[in-house]
Write an enzyme that holds these catalytic residues in place. Structure first.
Site, short mmCIF file in Angstrom:
data_model
loop_
_atom_site.label_atom_id
_atom_site.label_comp_id
_atom_site.label_asym_id
_atom_site.label_seq_id
_atom_site.Cartn_x
_atom_site.Cartn_y
_atom_site.Cartn_z
N ASP A 109 11.57 0.05 14.04
CA ASP A 109 11.83 1.61 14.50
C ASP A 109 12.26 1.56 15.85
OD1 ASP A 109 11.31 2.95 12.06
OD2 ASP A 109 9.08 2.61 12.27
N ARG B 83 20.92 -4.43 3.15
CA ARG B 83 21.17 -3.23 2.24
C ARG B 83 21.92 -2.21 3.45
NH1 ARG B 83 21.70 -2.61 -2.74
NH2 ARG B 83 20.94 -0.17 -2.80
N ARG C 60 -2.86 10.99 1.44
CA ARG C 60 -3.61 11.79 2.44
C ARG C 60 -4.25 12.86 1.60
NH1 ARG C 60 1.05 11.96 7.20
NH2 ARG C 60 1.31 9.61 7.30
N ARG D 112 19.37 10.93 -0.40
CA ARG D 112 18.80 11.99 0.46
C ARG D 112 20.17 12.82 0.87
NH1 ARG D 112 15.50 9.74 5.88
NH2 ARG D 112 17.08 8.52 6.57
N ARG E 295 0.59 -1.15 -0.10
CA ARG E 295 -0.09 -0.13 -0.06
C ARG E 295 0.86 1.28 0.05
NH1 ARG E 295 -0.61 2.17 5.17
NH2 ARG E 295 -2.58 3.08 4.58
N TYR F 54 13.53 -5.34 10.57
CA TYR F 54 13.88 -4.00 10.44
C TYR F 54 12.99 -3.44 11.81
CZ TYR F 54 14.06 0.97 10.00
OH TYR F 54 14.27 2.33 10.15
N GLU G 24 23.40 10.53 1.58
CA GLU G 24 23.37 9.19 1.83
C GLU G 24 23.30 8.36 0.68
OE1 GLU G 24 20.07 8.26 4.43
OE2 GLU G 24 20.69 9.60 6.02
#
Length: 379
Positions: free
Chosen positions: A362, A256, A183, A287, A179, A360, A312
């Protein structure tokens, strides 16, 4: 009796949180880390009076009030709101995809106008796939086109994603983007979470607070001296790479990674935002981070006479590099499950965190998981 109740291998956020809970419970803890400093990948280096996120930008965000209150009890967090910008061939777009983005892309001003435009592009993509006999998206490119259409995909997704993964979108599995959030409000806040911010004074203050009163030894490569420390501790929490722990018995897990170029610039404000993504394929970096915007606001930005930026570059991981993002495809997950089976049989060792679980996370979930694991062991 052993000298320590718990030896904790890894002084990152998981290990530090676990050590804090155990210390509060009266347990004797020793924390080890192979780096010369604590903090893992949230370690900050002060340059020109700016806390530079040495291993990439970290923004703490959560809707879990208990986790938010926990970290704020260690160090107060500021009001930073993550609102990145995408640069595509010199044209700027707000992220995440919201009404500002749609206005910049097509000039539409209302949610209904934006929805019509997106549905038109999605329908066009689906017609082309149907004409080629494609019933379901087979790769990331087809999946993205079916979700958002050609314009957003080609300008804001394609080049950036291919740089991140090091391969064409047509070779990346479709499930990577099941998905894409759209917004239909004029709101550039990247996260939906109720709470977000950066520790005032940097992440080192958070780690130092968690490890206050805990014995810490840096520059220790645990796997080279494990027998020495096994003799000292009743239990050992290992937060490193699980395949390395088992000497790559079933093969190496793939990741990665990111290379960084840090630069000091003689100006007060270089790009006007903490995060700018470069979404065209021709620019090699993904970025640029301007670190002062994480903690400095208003006049503070101008008072700090220089700034620090980091470019990066995403790349394939090789031995000796820092593993960042697990490649959780079927092949690597199957290898991990073999290591997990061995880990589940360990009596002395506990495994936790991003590298040990090959997943991974957060920061907020890491804190929550470490707290839960510590409380489970204490109970």
């Amino acid at each position: 009796m052993k000298r320590y109740d718990y030896i904790i291998v890894g002084a990152g956020l998981y290990g530090a949180t676990f050590a804090y809970i155990m210390k509060q419970a009266g347990k004797r803890c020793l924390v080890l880390d192979r780096r010369p400093y604590t903090g893992g990948n949230i370690y900050c280096e002060e340059i020109e009076g700016i806390n530079v996120h040495k291993y990439g930008a970290h923004i703490f965000h959560t809707s879990n009030k208990e986790v938010w209150d926990f970290v704020n009890a260690i160090v107060e967090f500021n009001r930073y709101t993550n609102s990145p910008i995408a640069n595509y061939k010199g044209q700027y777009f707000n992220l995440p995809f919201n009404m500002n983005t749609f206005y910049q892309m097509w000039g539409v001003k209302t949610p209904d106008e934006a929805k019509v435009k997106i549905e038109e592009q999605k329908a066009d993509a689906m017609r082309k796939m149907a004409a080629e006999g494609i019933e379901n998206p087979r790769n990331l490119e087809e999946q993205a086109l079916a979700l958002v259409g050609k314009d957003i995909y080609e300008k804001l997704i394609k080049g950036y994603t291919e740089k991140q993964w090091g391969r064409p979108c047509t070779e990346i599995p479709a499930f990577i983007i099941k998905r894409l959030p759209l917004r239909f409000v004029y709101d550039n806040n990247y996260f939906n979470d109720k709470y977000q911010g950066i520790p005032i004074g940097g992440y080192n203050k958070l780690i130092n607070g968690l490890l206050a009163g805990v014995e810490v030894r840096c520059d220790v490569d645990f796997l080279k001296v494990r027998k020495e420390y096994e003799a000292m501790g009743e239990k050992i929490l290992f937060t490193g790479a699980i395949d390395e722990f088992y000497a790559y018995k079933f093969g190496k897990l793939a990741y990665r990674t990111i290379n960084f170029e840090h630069e000091i610039i003689d100006t007060t404000n270089w790009q006007g935002n903490a995060v700018v993504n470069y979404t065209e394929a021709e620019i090699p970096y993904t970025r640029i981070i301007e670190h002062k915007h994480f903690e400095m606001f208003g006049e503070e930005i101008e008072q700090c006479r220089r700034t620090v930026i980091s470019k990066e570059y995403a790349t394939e991981w090789k031995a000796g590099m820092e593993p960042y993002y697990p490649i959780n495809d079927d092949e690597n997950n199957a290898i991990y499950e073999k290591y997990e089976h061995l880990a589940d049989q360990e009596k002395k060792y506990i495994f936790g965190g991003r590298l040990a679980e090959y997943k991974y996370y957060d920061m907020a979930p890491i804190v929550e998981l470490a707290i839960q694991r510590a409380h489970h062991l204490l109970s």
